[in-house]
Design a protein around this motif. Sequence first.
Motif, PDB file in Angstrom:
ATOM      1  N   LEU B 195       0.804  -1.091  -0.117  1.00 42.21           N
ATOM      2  CA  LEU B 195       0.037  -0.014   0.017  1.00 42.21           C
ATOM      3  C   LEU B 195       0.751   1.183   0.003  1.00 42.21           C
ATOM      4  O   LEU B 195       1.673   1.588   1.034  1.00 42.21           O
ATOM      5  CB  LEU B 195      -1.051   0.157   1.296  1.00 42.21           C
ATOM      6  N   ILE B 196       0.742   2.244  -1.055  1.00 41.88           N
ATOM      7  CA  ILE B 196       1.715   3.209  -1.138  1.00 41.88           C
ATOM      8  C   ILE B 196       0.591   4.384  -1.486  1.00 41.88           C
ATOM      9  O   ILE B 196      -0.372   4.429  -1.551  1.00 41.88           O
ATOM     10  CB  ILE B 196       2.541   3.049  -2.303  1.00 41.88           C
ATOM     11  N   PRO B 197       1.363   5.547  -0.974  1.00 47.59           N
ATOM     12  CA  PRO B 197       0.919   6.917  -1.208  1.00 47.59           C
ATOM     13  C   PRO B 197       0.205   7.227  -2.619  1.00 47.59           C
ATOM     14  O   PRO B 197      -0.710   8.040  -2.571  1.00 47.59           O
ATOM     15  CB  PRO B 197       1.929   7.901  -0.831  1.00 47.59           C
ATOM     16  N   GLU B 198       1.077   6.860  -3.333  1.00 45.83           N
ATOM     17  CA  GLU B 198       0.477   6.975  -4.885  1.00 45.83           C
ATOM     18  C   GLU B 198      -0.657   6.281  -5.456  1.00 45.83           C
ATOM     19  O   GLU B 198      -1.308   6.938  -6.479  1.00 45.83           O
ATOM     20  CB  GLU B 198       1.577   6.843  -5.959  1.00 45.83           C
ATOM     21  N   GLU B 199      -1.208   5.367  -4.618  1.00 43.86           N
ATOM     22  CA  GLU B 199      -2.286   4.448  -5.547  1.00 43.86           C
ATOM     23  C   GLU B 199      -3.233   4.198  -4.389  1.00 43.86           C
ATOM     24  O   GLU B 199      -3.071   4.066  -3.151  1.00 43.86           O
ATOM     25  CB  GLU B 199      -1.931   2.937  -5.698  1.00 43.86           C
ATOM     26  N   ASP B 200      -4.651   4.404  -4.653  1.00 45.18           N
ATOM     27  CA  ASP B 200      -5.645   4.078  -3.757  1.00 45.18           C
ATOM     28  C   ASP B 200      -6.152   2.880  -4.355  1.00 45.18           C
ATOM     29  O   ASP B 200      -6.848   2.748  -4.954  1.00 45.18           O
ATOM     30  CB  ASP B 200      -6.696   5.218  -3.636  1.00 45.18           C
ATOM     31  N   LEU B 201      -5.548   1.836  -3.221  1.00 49.41           N
ATOM     32  CA  LEU B 201      -5.998   0.620  -3.445  1.00 49.41           C
ATOM     33  C   LEU B 201      -7.562   0.244  -3.085  1.00 49.41           C
ATOM     34  O   LEU B 201      -8.241  -0.409  -3.602  1.00 49.41           O
ATOM     35  CB  LEU B 201      -5.057  -0.503  -2.729  1.00 49.41           C
ATOM     36  N   GLY B 202      -7.823   0.893  -2.161  1.00 46.94           N
ATOM     37  CA  GLY B 202      -9.202   0.583  -1.669  1.00 46.94           C
ATOM     38  C   GLY B 202      -9.275  -0.650  -0.585  1.00 46.94           C
ATOM     39  O   GLY B 202      -8.802  -1.611  -0.878  1.00 46.94           O
ATOM     40  N   LEU B 203      -9.940  -0.365   0.456  1.00 43.60           N
ATOM     41  CA  LEU B 203     -10.164  -1.840   1.337  1.00 43.60           C
ATOM     42  C   LEU B 203     -10.625  -2.927   0.629  1.00 43.60           C
ATOM     43  O   LEU B 203     -10.059  -3.898   1.226  1.00 43.60           O
ATOM     44  CB  LEU B 203     -10.686  -1.191   2.832  1.00 43.60           C
ATOM     45  N   GLU B 204     -11.602  -2.745   0.197  1.00 43.43           N
ATOM     46  CA  GLU B 204     -12.257  -3.903  -0.597  1.00 43.43           C
ATOM     47  C   GLU B 204     -11.130  -4.509  -1.247  1.00 43.43           C
ATOM     48  O   GLU B 204     -11.235  -5.972  -0.988  1.00 43.43           O
ATOM     49  CB  GLU B 204     -13.675  -3.467  -1.332  1.00 43.43           C
ATOM     50  N   ARG B 205     -10.644  -3.993  -2.022  1.00 33.99           N
ATOM     51  CA  ARG B 205      -9.571  -4.543  -2.998  1.00 33.99           C
ATOM     52  C   ARG B 205      -8.628  -5.389  -2.220  1.00 33.99           C
ATOM     53  O   ARG B 205      -8.016  -6.494  -2.456  1.00 33.99           O
ATOM     54  CB  ARG B 205      -9.097  -3.899  -3.939  1.00 33.99           C
ATOM     55  N   LEU B 206      -8.152  -4.763  -1.004  1.00 40.22           N
ATOM     56  CA  LEU B 206      -7.072  -5.541  -0.124  1.00 40.22           C
ATOM     57  C   LEU B 206      -7.705  -6.665   0.460  1.00 40.22           C
ATOM     58  O   LEU B 206      -6.867  -7.715   0.260  1.00 40.22           O
ATOM     59  CB  LEU B 206      -6.796  -4.423   0.800  1.00 40.22           C
ATOM     60  N   VAL B 207      -8.991  -6.590   0.836  1.00 39.41           N
ATOM     61  CA  VAL B 207      -9.377  -7.898   1.496  1.00 39.41           C
ATOM     62  C   VAL B 207      -9.486  -8.871   0.427  1.00 39.41           C
ATOM     63  O   VAL B 207      -9.490 -10.110   0.582  1.00 39.41           O
ATOM     64  CB  VAL B 207     -10.770  -7.647   2.311  1.00 39.41           C
ATOM     65  N   ASP B 208     -10.087  -8.449  -0.638  1.00 35.28           N
ATOM     66  CA  ASP B 208     -10.301  -9.262  -1.819  1.00 35.28           C
ATOM     67  C   ASP B 208      -8.995  -9.986  -2.172  1.00 35.28           C
ATOM     68  O   ASP B 208      -8.950 -11.388  -2.321  1.00 35.28           O
ATOM     69  CB  ASP B 208     -10.821  -8.814  -2.980  1.00 35.28           C
ATOM     70  N   SER B 209      -8.133  -9.387  -2.230  1.00 31.97           N
ATOM     71  CA  SER B 209      -6.762  -9.844  -2.672  1.00 31.97           C
ATOM     72  C   SER B 209      -6.244 -10.891  -1.509  1.00 31.97           C
ATOM     73  O   SER B 209      -5.718 -11.736  -1.982  1.00 31.97           O
ATOM     74  CB  SER B 209      -5.752  -8.695  -2.855  1.00 31.97           C
ATOM     75  N   LEU B 210      -6.407 -10.505  -0.307  1.00 34.23           N
ATOM     76  CA  LEU B 210      -5.874 -11.294   0.744  1.00 34.23           C
ATOM     77  C   LEU B 210      -6.584 -12.554   0.573  1.00 34.23           C
ATOM     78  O   LEU B 210      -6.217 -13.537   0.871  1.00 34.23           O
ATOM     79  CB  LEU B 210      -6.111 -10.806   2.127  1.00 34.23           C
ATOM     80  N   ASN B 211      -7.833 -12.483   0.350  1.00 34.86           N
ATOM     81  CA  ASN B 211      -8.654 -13.719   0.493  1.00 34.86           C
ATOM     82  C   ASN B 211      -8.335 -14.796  -0.701  1.00 34.86           C
ATOM     83  O   ASN B 211      -8.327 -15.817  -0.677  1.00 34.86           O
ATOM     84  CB  ASN B 211     -10.288 -13.265   0.152  1.00 34.86           C
TER      85      ASN B 211
END
Lengths: 328, 328, 328, 328
Positions: B195-211
């Motif tokens: 997760l970096i300052p330049e990109e807004d990944l979004g929390l949902e995407r983070l959870v999706d990706s981890l799943n």
Amino acid sequence: MPKTIKKIAVLTSGGDSPGMNAAIRSVVRTCAYHNIECVGVYRGYEGLIEGDFKQMDARSVKGIINKGGTILKSARSNGFRTEEGRKKAFQNLVDAEVDALVVVGGDGSFTGALIFNQEFGFPVMGIPGTIDNDIFGTSHTLGFDTALNTVVEAIDKIRDTASSHNRLFFIEVMGRDVGHIALNAGIAGGAEEILIPEEDLGLERLVDSLNRSRKSGKSSSIVIVAEGDKIGKNIFELKDYVDENMEGYDVRVSVLGHMQRGGAPSCFDRVLASRMGVKAVESLLNGQTNYMVGLLNGKMELTPLDNAIKGKTKINLELLRVSDIMST
Amino acid sequence: MPKTIKKIAVLTSGGDSPGMNAAIRSVVRTCAYHNIECVGVYRGYEGLIEGDFKQMDARSVKGIINKGGTILKSARSNGFRTEEGRKKAFQNLVDAEVDALVVVGGDGSFTGALIFNQEFGFPVMGIPGTIDNDIFGTSHTLGFDTALNTVVEAIDKIRDTASSHNRLFFIEVMGRDVGHIALNAGIAGGAEEILIPEEDLGLERLVDSLNRSRKSGKSSSIVIVAEGDKIGKNIFELKDYVDENMEGYDVRVSVLGHMQRGGAPSCFDRVLASRMGVKAVESLLNGQTNYMVGLLNGKMELTPLDNAIKGKTKINLELLRVSDIMST
Amino acid sequence: MPKTIKKIAVLTSGGDSPGMNAAIRSVVRTCAYHNIECVGVYRGYEGLIEGDFKQMDARSVKGIINKGGTILKSARSNGFRTEEGRKKAFQNLVDAEVDALVVVGGDGSFTGALIFNQEFGFPVMGIPGTIDNDIFGTSHTLGFDTALNTVVEAIDKIRDTASSHNRLFFIEVMGRDVGHIALNAGIAGGAEEILIPEEDLGLERLVDSLNRSRKSGKSSSIVIVAEGDKIGKNIFELKDYVDENMEGYDVRVSVLGHMQRGGAPSCFDRVLASRMGVKAVESLLNGQTNYMVGLLNGKMELTPLDNAIKGKTKINLELLRVSDIMST
Amino acid sequence: MPKTIKKIAVLTSGGDSPGMNAAIRSVVRTCAYHNIECVGVYRGYEGLIEGDFKQMDARSVKGIINKGGTILKSARSNGFRTEEGRKKAFQNLVDAEVDALVVVGGDGSFTGALIFNQEFGFPVMGIPGTIDNDIFGTSHTLGFDTALNTVVEAIDKIRDTASSHNRLFFIEVMGRDVGHIALNAGIAGGAEEILIPEEDLGLERLVDSLNRSRKSGKSSSIVIVAEGDKIGKNIFELKDYVDENMEGYDVRVSVLGHMQRGGAPSCFDRVLASRMGVKAVESLLNGQTNYMVGLLNGKMELTPLDNAIKGKTKINLELLRVSDIMST
């Protein structure tokens, strides 16, 4: 029109270098990402001839990015120097339905890949893996940065004892034909002199320089010597020469040896390996063959294998000058 | 015609970074090499105002190339933000017969140097010293490579325990405005997400990706979070969010903190510092001023300080893609 | 007469620590040496209940002596706290024809082993694996020495930046109930103060001591704080207190966290693990049970598990005094 | 009644070892703590003869606890072997009003101290500083633990390349008369065989053992050889012998050399040095002389210098057995 690539093989060949595992991991995962198959070949070209293959998926390369050496092992192969050996290798690839080959290694390994392609039209792609940084077409070979840090840490340790005893140390580092390791690690290790294959310093100049550095108030000195330095003496003869021609120095020799090839890869080498693996696989998927991937001006670029083999890397003359200034 | 330079001052300013000492050493020795004098200024601009100077010769910088931190110390200076403070600083330099100033630091330090030059016409030259790699005009700032290795070694250690316990770790690394450390160390540390300052990944995407990564057979995961990541939550809030929105993970947080700034510089940073010091001094001797020295395409180049300050470094999009592929 | 032991199981339980893999290797190879079988149990007592076993021979543990974490993984097991769970575990061991169990872990893990033995008469032997060094019956637990080196390296890095900026750092290290890590790493890291669970220093004394150290000419200071220090404030509250009650310090906090559990084990921990594995297996073969192996006065000794659990390790008061003298 | 001690001198002598600086720091700070003066003597006994002294206070030893080598330098002194030299040394101490001397070094250095005391009745106290661990009266000499970690890290690196190429490596480590480094680092490095000065293994047994280990499935092997091993061949002759008498191995040699003496001391050595310095100074203040401080069963104890010199440390036979079992 080139055949669609559905399966890629990867092997490591020649002297191992830190980052080879990270490159294997990258090749395997890039294949997985593109939904194509990947097989690992054990012991370089030897395993290609013997059909020593292993199907690999994304999980097969778990936990190896930080490991030195190569999980696929490496070996010299006399068999691959024969047409018969290469025929067997080709047949094994065909039987395993492999469509392209990624070779991680140095120029010897690339020469083998090129011949193999010329004989059988088999798509090949090279990744430069060697600590020597002696491959044309990339500013950094895989393992070079790690080896530099290993050498510099060893020099730091030796300097502790050198300066406690006012000693002169000759430290031999790898580099039979090129002085990249010696030059960079010498500057970083604060060496008073650096002897490299590219430059004939001459023994008198070495002695002069050491005497001058002594007069300037230095109580201990470190001289970095590349294996292939041009003075034409090995490091123990150098010691004898200085023992006889310089007064007041207690001269010692240290040959760093094979530990330079090992160790967990640096961040730089892991990132480089990851980038190179992606570029190698995707270039093959794009129909390209007979190239080496490399880092040029910070970007992934392709260089024809032929050029990579024949081209010569040159020592950075600016660094030589920096070294001179730093040992003021 | 610019005045002939006979004496150069050097200071370190802003957050310290590994390689600053190697840069000081290089500036001092390059002055000695060219037979000009050199003075060190303590505690950055604060010492400039207080006249806290020290004459330095080649021997003064013995044994510091491998030391983290800065022997000249660093400090923030409110005084230098005032005209009065800068006048004192100028007078101190004049009194000490200093003809030019080398500033090792980040963009805040360069801004100070530029104003100082504009007000008094005093020759200044910048060396980019910061672990964040956020300076325009150089592919690498001093200390960036070392910090990457420090971060990656910490990730390696945390992964040992993460994979022994099937845990999910959020690891915070430095980088308030830029994600260079997070991106490189994340790839090298085998992180599943970065997760970096330049990109807004979004929390949902983070959870999706981890799943997804869990389903693919990964039993533990590491997410690297730059201090300034765009999701807009701090790392502890991230943990809480995932605790509530994901099942079966035992989530832990580690904030690497200030150790990222210290440690013996890597070979890369020591060589870079040595080169930059030479270039900075020799550029001043050549009559150049208001530049920053930098590494561009492997060579030492000058960038106007103005551009260095205003220009923005961009995240390497290729690395983002490599990261995605590697976490397949 | 005890049953002849022909097969031994080994598991790791509780928080992992560097050296656990070396201990597993030693247990496995000692079994091989004595021509008895060995099975690894995954995820501690959880795997015992689920029958997650793996036959292991001398080659299964190749290349793990230098790896942090545990290849057998570790987990907390609520199931093993129930009689039903332990019955399943026992049945699984009987079904697999396992005759004895080696448990690598801390006092919680030993308590489980002891109950298991009391209920089923199953021979058990403990190896103390925890970085905290809080087990009675051994001068060193597995991982303690490695953790100390990890902490000290981090302190060294932080000191670089602390002394460059004249800062006061509070560094939190592991140790909820015992101050062994804080005390040893604090002395080795040159800390000005060390706050441990065993001693209530009092905030005033801390402030006094820091003021005194400042007057004596120290420009930066490091205070090591064990997680469970007696002042009863967490490390961020400590910072706030000092911010309000001391002038002129720029106070920072660093929580070292989970990296303390990982990393390649030190030579000491690898040798200790090798010795402990031999002693554990051979003690079982000699018909001994319900003991923990430990290092006492340089020798391998057995301590009844009961004592190991109930006994308390004491802080070495000599070290407290050494710490005071060193921060003169 | 002994004279009250108001000033203590400290010197380092013989081969340097990591932790010597930490010991100097401890001696200096313990003097400061007890409000007595302290002088450092440069270059061991040589500086004692030349009167090369430096007044030291608590701040003089700032930032050295983590530095390898010795800031006081070390040297062999032929002068101190003569009565005339020792008389000068004594006179210098008297002139400087020094009342007692702390010597950090090995048994040669202690012999000098003992003669000096016998001739002039000058109070002396020894601190065992040598990586070899060959001093009677302490379980650990200063620097031993650090050297072990240095050696083990080098072995880890060499193993990376050994196992990638199925090679046999002979690695020479320090230890002319004692095998402590070889034995501990060999176990920790996973060596197949360890050749030490205390045991004559015989070449046939070495070859047998290597053949056996090969048959058991090991593809690469590491043999650790102490400098003074009993087979009576140097490591290159060993290689030649095995080359001629074993098939299929690619044999390489690595001599670790002087880097074993350097590097930042481990936590263990820093704590040990701190404790020893306190004990040495306080023992002198208590009127004791002609002792060496040592670590015995975890406590600081005094051993008469005479015994420390004449006594022999024995190899731990348990470790030899552990080594055999581990290479199963």
